[in-house]
Design a protein around this motif. Sequence first.
Motif, mmCIF file in Angstrom:
data_model
loop_
_atom_site.group_PDB
_atom_site.id
_atom_site.type_symbol
_atom_site.label_atom_id
_atom_site.label_comp_id
_atom_site.label_asym_id
_atom_site.label_seq_id
_atom_site.Cartn_x
_atom_site.Cartn_y
_atom_site.Cartn_z
ATOM 1 N N PHE A 11 -20.090 -73.702 35.711
ATOM 2 C CA PHE A 11 -20.419 -74.313 36.994
ATOM 3 C C PHE A 11 -21.519 -73.492 37.662
ATOM 4 O O PHE A 11 -21.406 -72.277 37.805
ATOM 5 C CB PHE A 11 -19.180 -74.344 37.892
ATOM 6 N N ARG A 12 -22.581 -74.180 38.062
ATOM 7 C CA ARG A 12 -23.704 -73.530 38.742
ATOM 8 C C ARG A 12 -23.896 -74.202 40.095
ATOM 9 O O ARG A 12 -23.983 -75.430 40.184
ATOM 10 C CB ARG A 12 -24.968 -73.661 37.907
ATOM 11 N N ARG A 13 -23.968 -73.393 41.142
ATOM 12 C CA ARG A 13 -24.207 -73.885 42.499
ATOM 13 C C ARG A 13 -25.520 -73.298 42.987
ATOM 14 O O ARG A 13 -25.702 -72.082 42.990
ATOM 15 C CB ARG A 13 -23.069 -73.465 43.431
ATOM 16 N N ASP A 14 -26.451 -74.172 43.373
ATOM 17 C CA ASP A 14 -27.758 -73.753 43.871
ATOM 18 C C ASP A 14 -27.913 -74.283 45.292
ATOM 19 O O ASP A 14 -28.001 -75.498 45.508
ATOM 20 C CB ASP A 14 -28.871 -74.296 42.978
ATOM 21 N N PHE A 15 -27.893 -73.378 46.257
ATOM 22 C CA PHE A 15 -28.087 -73.727 47.657
ATOM 23 C C PHE A 15 -29.506 -73.324 48.032
ATOM 24 O O PHE A 15 -29.879 -72.160 47.895
ATOM 25 C CB PHE A 15 -27.065 -72.996 48.528
ATOM 26 N N SER A 16 -30.306 -74.290 48.481
ATOM 27 C CA SER A 16 -31.700 -74.037 48.851
ATOM 28 C C SER A 16 -31.928 -74.459 50.295
ATOM 29 O O SER A 16 -31.457 -75.513 50.719
ATOM 30 C CB SER A 16 -32.649 -74.840 47.962
ATOM 31 N N GLU A 30 -34.127 -81.172 58.499
ATOM 32 C CA GLU A 30 -33.713 -80.731 57.166
ATOM 33 C C GLU A 30 -32.934 -79.425 57.260
ATOM 34 O O GLU A 30 -33.336 -78.510 57.957
ATOM 35 C CB GLU A 30 -34.933 -80.494 56.274
ATOM 36 N N ALA A 31 -31.809 -79.371 56.531
ATOM 37 C CA ALA A 31 -30.978 -78.170 56.566
ATOM 38 C C ALA A 31 -30.776 -77.566 55.181
ATOM 39 O O ALA A 31 -30.110 -76.554 55.054
ATOM 40 C CB ALA A 31 -29.622 -78.493 57.187
ATOM 41 N N GLY A 32 -31.304 -78.200 54.156
ATOM 42 C CA GLY A 32 -31.175 -77.643 52.825
ATOM 43 C C GLY A 32 -30.525 -78.601 51.851
ATOM 44 O O GLY A 32 -30.171 -79.732 52.200
ATOM 45 N N VAL A 34 -38.874 -70.697 51.108
ATOM 46 C CA VAL A 34 -37.664 -71.369 50.636
ATOM 47 C C VAL A 34 -36.759 -70.351 49.956
ATOM 48 O O VAL A 34 -37.198 -69.588 49.097
ATOM 49 C CB VAL A 34 -37.991 -72.525 49.667
ATOM 50 N N THR A 35 -35.498 -70.351 50.356
ATOM 51 C CA THR A 35 -34.498 -69.462 49.782
ATOM 52 C C THR A 35 -33.640 -70.248 48.803
ATOM 53 O O THR A 35 -33.211 -71.360 49.112
ATOM 54 C CB THR A 35 -33.601 -68.872 50.900
#
Length: 186
Positions: free
Chosen positions: A135-140, A118-120, A32-33
Amino acid sequence: MRPHRTLFAALLILVGAAAILLLPVPRAWRDVTHIVNEVTIAQPDAVVFDYVSTPASWPDWHPSSLAVAGAADHPLVPGEQVTETFLVAGRRGKVVWTVVERSRPSVWMIQGTIDGREAGTVRYTLAPTPQGTRFRRDFSYAAPNLLFALTNRLLLRKRIEAESTEAVTRLRAVLEARKPAAGTGG
């Protein structure tokens, strides 16, 4: 060993290696990234929240977002969906995003699927600061197979990180160019 047996053995090894690379990775072993970006935006948290949770605004600030279709003209609530046309790390496609969490003005999360897989997830976390909003953006996203995991580590992740960094930089610029909302102290 005869030449045709050697060729057959080599072919079996190649097919076996390809099968291993393309087989789905068991969930417990998934790679997982997480790509996390943070920025402080000189706007109140409610203004930032409403803007980022309104999908129609995404193409204005995220370089990977080409277009959004569906209920995109308002801050989305859990269960609502939109379809986004994207260009991420050179790959063009469509993802269906579903809102799975919303706590205005501090948390908003969407889960994506591409062709039913599933794409994240993307999770926004916002916190008021004396300067405006943190602002925090977390893309997994998880690697569906070993080939993707290797490609991601060698090529994709760096491109996606660069696009994500550019996105939050653009977001700050777009929002800070707007006039402060009435009653926010300017």
